[in-house]
Design an enzyme around this catalytic site. Structure first.
Site, PDB file in Angstrom:
ATOM      1  N   HIS A 216      17.657 -15.174   1.033  1.00  0.00           N
ATOM      2  CA  HIS A 216      18.811 -15.627   1.810  1.00  0.00           C
ATOM      3  C   HIS A 216      18.417 -16.651   2.881  1.00  0.00           C
ATOM      4  O   HIS A 216      19.276 -17.341   3.428  1.00  0.00           O
ATOM      5  CB  HIS A 216      19.546 -14.434   2.446  1.00  0.00           C
ATOM      6  CG  HIS A 216      18.851 -13.819   3.618  1.00  0.00           C
ATOM      7  ND1 HIS A 216      18.099 -12.668   3.532  1.00  0.00           N
ATOM      8  CD2 HIS A 216      18.809 -14.170   4.927  1.00  0.00           C
ATOM      9  CE1 HIS A 216      17.627 -12.346   4.706  1.00  0.00           C
ATOM     10  NE2 HIS A 216      18.039 -13.248   5.583  1.00  0.00           N
TER      11      HIS A 216
ATOM     12  N   ASP B 133      16.069 -10.034  -2.901  1.00  0.00           N
ATOM     13  CA  ASP B 133      16.155 -10.934  -1.748  1.00  0.00           C
ATOM     14  C   ASP B 133      14.778 -11.474  -1.355  1.00  0.00           C
ATOM     15  O   ASP B 133      14.424 -11.494  -0.182  1.00  0.00           O
ATOM     16  CB  ASP B 133      16.819 -10.244  -0.550  1.00  0.00           C
ATOM     17  CG  ASP B 133      17.225 -11.242   0.534  1.00  0.00           C
ATOM     18  OD1 ASP B 133      17.361 -12.436   0.217  1.00  0.00           O
ATOM     19  OD2 ASP B 133      17.378 -10.823   1.699  1.00  0.00           O
TER      20      ASP B 133
ATOM     21  N   GLY C 282      16.372 -14.645  12.516  1.00  0.00           N
ATOM     22  CA  GLY C 282      15.182 -15.492  12.555  1.00  0.00           C
ATOM     23  C   GLY C 282      13.933 -14.747  12.158  1.00  0.00           C
ATOM     24  O   GLY C 282      12.935 -15.346  11.779  1.00  0.00           O
ATOM     25  N   ASN C 283      13.957 -13.412  12.267  1.00  0.00           N
ATOM     26  CA  ASN C 283      12.837 -12.585  11.819  1.00  0.00           C
ATOM     27  C   ASN C 283      12.807 -12.452  10.298  1.00  0.00           C
ATOM     28  O   ASN C 283      11.796 -12.019   9.727  1.00  0.00           O
ATOM     29  CB  ASN C 283      12.897 -11.181  12.412  1.00  0.00           C
ATOM     30  CG  ASN C 283      12.233 -11.082  13.775  1.00  0.00           C
ATOM     31  OD1 ASN C 283      12.883 -10.902  14.785  1.00  0.00           O
ATOM     32  ND2 ASN C 283      10.917 -11.218  13.791  1.00  0.00           N
ATOM     33  N   SER C 284      13.918 -12.751   9.633  1.00  0.00           N
ATOM     34  CA  SER C 284      13.997 -12.574   8.188  1.00  0.00           C
ATOM     35  C   SER C 284      12.880 -13.340   7.489  1.00  0.00           C
ATOM     36  O   SER C 284      12.677 -14.532   7.740  1.00  0.00           O
ATOM     37  CB  SER C 284      15.346 -13.053   7.660  1.00  0.00           C
ATOM     38  OG  SER C 284      16.382 -12.228   8.116  1.00  0.00           O
TER      39      SER C 284
ATOM     40  N   LEU D  94      18.651  -2.300 -20.314  1.00  0.00           N
ATOM     41  CA  LEU D  94      19.278  -1.547 -21.400  1.00  0.00           C
ATOM     42  C   LEU D  94      20.682  -2.033 -21.723  1.00  0.00           C
ATOM     43  O   LEU D  94      21.183  -1.815 -22.822  1.00  0.00           O
ATOM     44  CB  LEU D  94      19.342  -0.058 -21.051  1.00  0.00           C
ATOM     45  CG  LEU D  94      18.077   0.770 -21.286  1.00  0.00           C
ATOM     46  CD1 LEU D  94      18.312   2.209 -20.862  1.00  0.00           C
ATOM     47  CD2 LEU D  94      17.658   0.705 -22.746  1.00  0.00           C
ATOM     48  N   GLY D  95      21.335  -2.657 -20.747  1.00  0.00           N
ATOM     49  CA  GLY D  95      22.696  -3.124 -20.985  1.00  0.00           C
ATOM     50  C   GLY D  95      23.725  -2.025 -20.867  1.00  0.00           C
ATOM     51  O   GLY D  95      24.646  -1.932 -21.689  1.00  0.00           O
TER      52      GLY D  95
END
Length: 386
Positions: A123, A153, A225-227, A282-283
């Site tokens: 992100h 992510d 901002g730490n992400s 597996l669907g």
């Protein structure tokens, strides 16, 4: 008689008094219950067992490998609010003059290898036209995206600089609740910052953040901002990639989440080797076995998940799985939690065969399915700003 009492009375009385005092002090000696409260005293703690008074050595080891990210993207915006008027759109449609402007955002990343591979959050880099990497030693350069995985992510970047300070990898599967940890990143763009806390929980999931969730929870302050920054242990070893916070105010409230480095490394290696994350599939769609469903299937107290959807021509459909089947186990592992079972399938390489035990119409059936390659998630349409 009185003469005898005169000679033996005082010694006898003294003996009785002493006996009473002994019984009162030590009732267990004569079989009576003790009146004392037994308290367990903690042993004296050795100075060797105490934590350090400073984590400067850990920060010195880890901080150079944590970088600041500045991402920018071009956004098209209509030149004047008047063009939003329905009358203008009636005559000109959507062919209205637009102006381009740059939007920037902040984040962090971790240098994983001397070759210049970086880990950060998807992100942070999603939709960015340009990614600037600023190192702690003052150097700046542009990064390119090697690949990303929205389902965890995570994103892998590459920079081309010499003498890069790669971080030391820790063991996220051996951390314990209560361990000291440090969060390093670039909150609010103020520059590299270190915050301290403890490991509050492990294995957090069902938070609705990602498809694959196995978060480390910490109370080390994590802010915007730490992400993409580093969560390190007390020795400066990387144990997680800081990802998200739970907050009603937008700032840190003591509940932050990090992706365990064990999972992050698996994603990174797959992206570097294949350009994408290879996952088994597996669907099927599953739902929990509720009490009402368990009663209708006669499965009270037994684990299981219900097949609620099947993708046409998917691996499960080809194996003979049907709607309403209750999956009891996958490769011998009890299927009591849908998310856990689907993560189990995701870790299996495509084209490998697995055994699925199901309950159908009161009978247990064993099916063999060939695991397929999980298709990438459908891209989310981004609405252009007007």
């Amino acid at each position: 008689m009185f003469k005898a009492l005169r000679y033996f009375g005082w010694p006898l009385l003294t003996g009785v008094l002493i006996a009473l005092l002994v019984i009162q002090s030590f009732p267990q000696w004569v079989g009576l219950p003790s009146q004392d409260v037994n308290l367990q005293q903690a042993p004296q703690t050795s100075r060797i067992m105490q934590g350090p008074v400073s984590y400067a050595d850990a920060v010195t080891l880890a901080a150079p490998a944590v970088v600041n990210l500045y991402t920018t993207k071009v956004v098209n915006k209509t030149a004047h609010p008047l063009f939003e008027d329905p009358q203008f759109r009636r005559f000109f449609g959507d062919n209205l003059p637009k102006q381009r402007r740059w939007e920037s955002s902040l984040g962090s990343a971790v240098i994983m290898s001397p070759e210049g591979y970086l880990l950060t959050n998807n992100h942070v880099t999603s939709g960015a036209d340009q990614i600037v990497v600023a190192l702690k030693d003052g150097r700046e350069t542009l990064a390119r995206v090697i690949g990303s995985d929205p389902e965890t992510d995570l994103a892998v970047l590459k920079i081309d600089l010499k003498n890069l300070p790669a971080i030391t990898i820790g063991r996220s599967d051996s951390i314990r609740i209560g361990d000291v940890c440090l969060a390093i990143g670039n909150p609010f763009g103020v520059g590299q910052t270190v915050t301290m806390g403890i490991i509050s929980a492990t294995g957090r999931n069902q938070l609705g953040l990602n498809n694959y969730e196995d978060f480390i929870q910490t109370d080390a302050a994590i802010n915007p901002g730490n992400s993409g920054g580093a969560l390190v242990d007390a020795n400066g070893n990387l144990v997680g990639i800081n990802t998200a916070i739970f907050s009603k105010s937008g700032g840190s409230q003591g509940i932050g989440f990090a992706i365990p480095i064990k999972l992050a490394l698996e994603v990174m290696k797959s992206i570097v080797e294949h350009g994408q994350v290879i996952r088994g599939w597996l669907g099927i769609e599953v739902q929990p076995l509720s009490e009402d469903l368990a009663e209708s299937y006669g499965m009270q107290g037994r684990p299981g998940i219900v097949v609620a959807g099947i993708f046409r021509e998917g691996p499960a459909a080809r194996a003979g799985l049907q709607l309403g089947d209750v999956i009891l186990s996958i490769n011998g592992e009890p299927a009591g939690d849908g998310r856990k079972s689907m993560n189990q399938v995701a870790r299996i390489k495509p084209n490998e065969k697995i055994t699925i035990e199901v309950l159908r119409n009161g009978q247990q059936i064993k099916l063999v399915a060939e695991v397929g390659l999980r298709p990438p998630p459908a891209p989310v349409a981004v609405k252009e700003e007007k």
